[in-house]
Design a protein around this motif. Sequence first.
Motif, PDB file in Angstrom:
ATOM      1  N   GLY A  68      -5.440  -4.783  -2.080  1.00 45.73           N
ATOM      2  CA  GLY A  68      -6.525  -5.834  -1.374  1.00 45.73           C
ATOM      3  C   GLY A  68      -7.824  -5.216  -0.712  1.00 45.73           C
ATOM      4  O   GLY A  68      -8.156  -4.106  -1.215  1.00 45.73           O
ATOM      5  N   ILE A  69      -8.142  -5.660   0.414  1.00 45.55           N
ATOM      6  CA  ILE A  69      -9.368  -5.154   0.874  1.00 45.55           C
ATOM      7  C   ILE A  69      -9.103  -5.207   2.390  1.00 45.55           C
ATOM      8  O   ILE A  69      -8.710  -6.062   3.114  1.00 45.55           O
ATOM      9  N   ASN A  70      -9.789  -4.223   3.053  1.00 47.05           N
ATOM     10  CA  ASN A  70      -9.622  -4.111   4.483  1.00 47.05           C
ATOM     11  C   ASN A  70     -10.864  -3.862   5.226  1.00 47.05           C
ATOM     12  O   ASN A  70     -12.081  -4.012   4.376  1.00 47.05           O
ATOM     13  N   SER A  71     -11.012  -4.035   6.520  1.00 42.46           N
ATOM     14  CA  SER A  71     -12.389  -3.971   7.302  1.00 42.46           C
ATOM     15  C   SER A  71     -12.902  -2.434   7.463  1.00 42.46           C
ATOM     16  O   SER A  71     -13.896  -2.606   7.980  1.00 42.46           O
ATOM     17  N   ASN A  92      -1.858  -8.536  -3.410  1.00 43.22           N
ATOM     18  CA  ASN A  92      -2.352  -7.531  -2.404  1.00 43.22           C
ATOM     19  C   ASN A  92      -1.052  -7.160  -1.359  1.00 43.22           C
ATOM     20  O   ASN A  92      -0.380  -7.891  -0.856  1.00 43.22           O
ATOM     21  N   SER A  93      -0.932  -6.140  -1.390  1.00 40.27           N
ATOM     22  CA  SER A  93       0.296  -5.426  -0.626  1.00 40.27           C
ATOM     23  C   SER A  93      -0.043  -3.998  -0.107  1.00 40.27           C
ATOM     24  O   SER A  93       0.151  -3.055  -0.666  1.00 40.27           O
ATOM     25  N   ASN A  94      -0.569  -4.053   1.500  1.00 41.41           N
ATOM     26  CA  ASN A  94      -1.020  -2.898   2.017  1.00 41.41           C
ATOM     27  C   ASN A  94      -0.941  -3.306   3.475  1.00 41.41           C
ATOM     28  O   ASN A  94      -1.698  -4.455   3.798  1.00 41.41           O
ATOM     29  N   TRP A  95      -0.590  -2.487   4.499  1.00 45.36           N
ATOM     30  CA  TRP A  95      -0.488  -2.823   5.726  1.00 45.36           C
ATOM     31  C   TRP A  95      -2.073  -2.964   6.551  1.00 45.36           C
ATOM     32  O   TRP A  95      -2.095  -3.843   7.390  1.00 45.36           O
ATOM     33  N   ARG A  96      -2.812  -2.732   5.844  1.00 47.42           N
ATOM     34  CA  ARG A  96      -4.479  -2.579   6.429  1.00 47.42           C
ATOM     35  C   ARG A  96      -4.975  -3.840   5.746  1.00 47.42           C
ATOM     36  O   ARG A  96      -6.112  -4.089   6.050  1.00 47.42           O
TER      37      ARG A  96
END
Length: 379
Positions: A68-71, A92-96
Amino acid sequence: MINPFKKNAKLVLSNGFIFPGFSFGSSGTAVGEIVFNTGMTGYQEVITDPSYYGQILTFTYPEIGNTGINSEDSESSGCVKGIIVRNYSSNNSNWRSLKNFNEWLVEKNIIGLYGIDTRALVKILRSSGSMNGVITSEERTEESCIKLINKTPKMEGLNLSKVVSTKKQYFWRNPTETSFDLRKRYSEKPNTLKVVAIDFGIKKSILNRLVSHGCEILVLPSQSSLNDVLSNNPDGIFFSNGPGDPSSVSEGIDLAKSLIEYGEIPMFGICLGHQIFGIALGGSTYKLPFGHRGLNHPCGENNQIEITSQNHGFAIDPNSLSKEIVKITHYNLNDSTVAGLEVNNKPIFSVQYHPEAGPGPHDSDYLFKKFVSLMLERC
């Protein structure tokens, strides 16, 4: 059988090769230089690296979008013109992760093409060299795509740094996860060092790394004058990365010549900044067949090797540099191109790669310490 939920798209290269595929991200048409990146991680940083301005980026790693996309990881507000991938992940699979990759591409107006044989495409680019091309989800004929390509200038001769550079100066003091003052490890001097950074397409993570090493950053536009720089009484001067042909960045070359002649202020350049230093020192640059874009380029000399992150399509001609003026400190061990230099008897050095590890290995972080040490010696 063609999946009716997939929207057809295609890539047309300037040499006439056509790769049919499917559209994702934004819809429309993008034209630019087709290049490839061999990194397995960090697609958000790569896509937002200003050094890719004017290009369409092919990922050799087959699965893109799954985190995915984070900030935090975007290097700038700008982006590449388009991307080409073998597969893209809509999950998307990521904690951020805060946003779906495809949604982000639509917001950024980045046109995507997937479902093609990216291995075959990269083989063409490696054998024939990077070339202009079109990716489109519109009903365009091959002839119309070729006409569009022919109207698009090649990368040689383009000064793109003035497009991506800031238009106004600004201070950068953003804290980072490593915002403790690393200078305390090798200095007892408490004062913050003031660095003037010339923005040719600078990355956020580079600014953050300088801050982490105890620097306060004043970022100036690429077309700044000698007086603009010296009037701020900097302890050090940084020349950033950026896109385009280094030989066309006349304002940056003139500034570098003047500052090198002045010679009293420590200077550090990376990527485009490194190439500008080389030209200012009497050297010349040339276009590489397909460039260096990835996270695993070995560089060094005398059995001292570091694994580096790189993104550039031009290089300095080593035969154009005077040994009386310049010492070559690093070579790219894949093709022996110039990867680092320093000016004899002056506190000025540069490297062709990105030492801040955004994304990439941390082998080159010592270069920031070297820059800070040179400044501390003169405080």
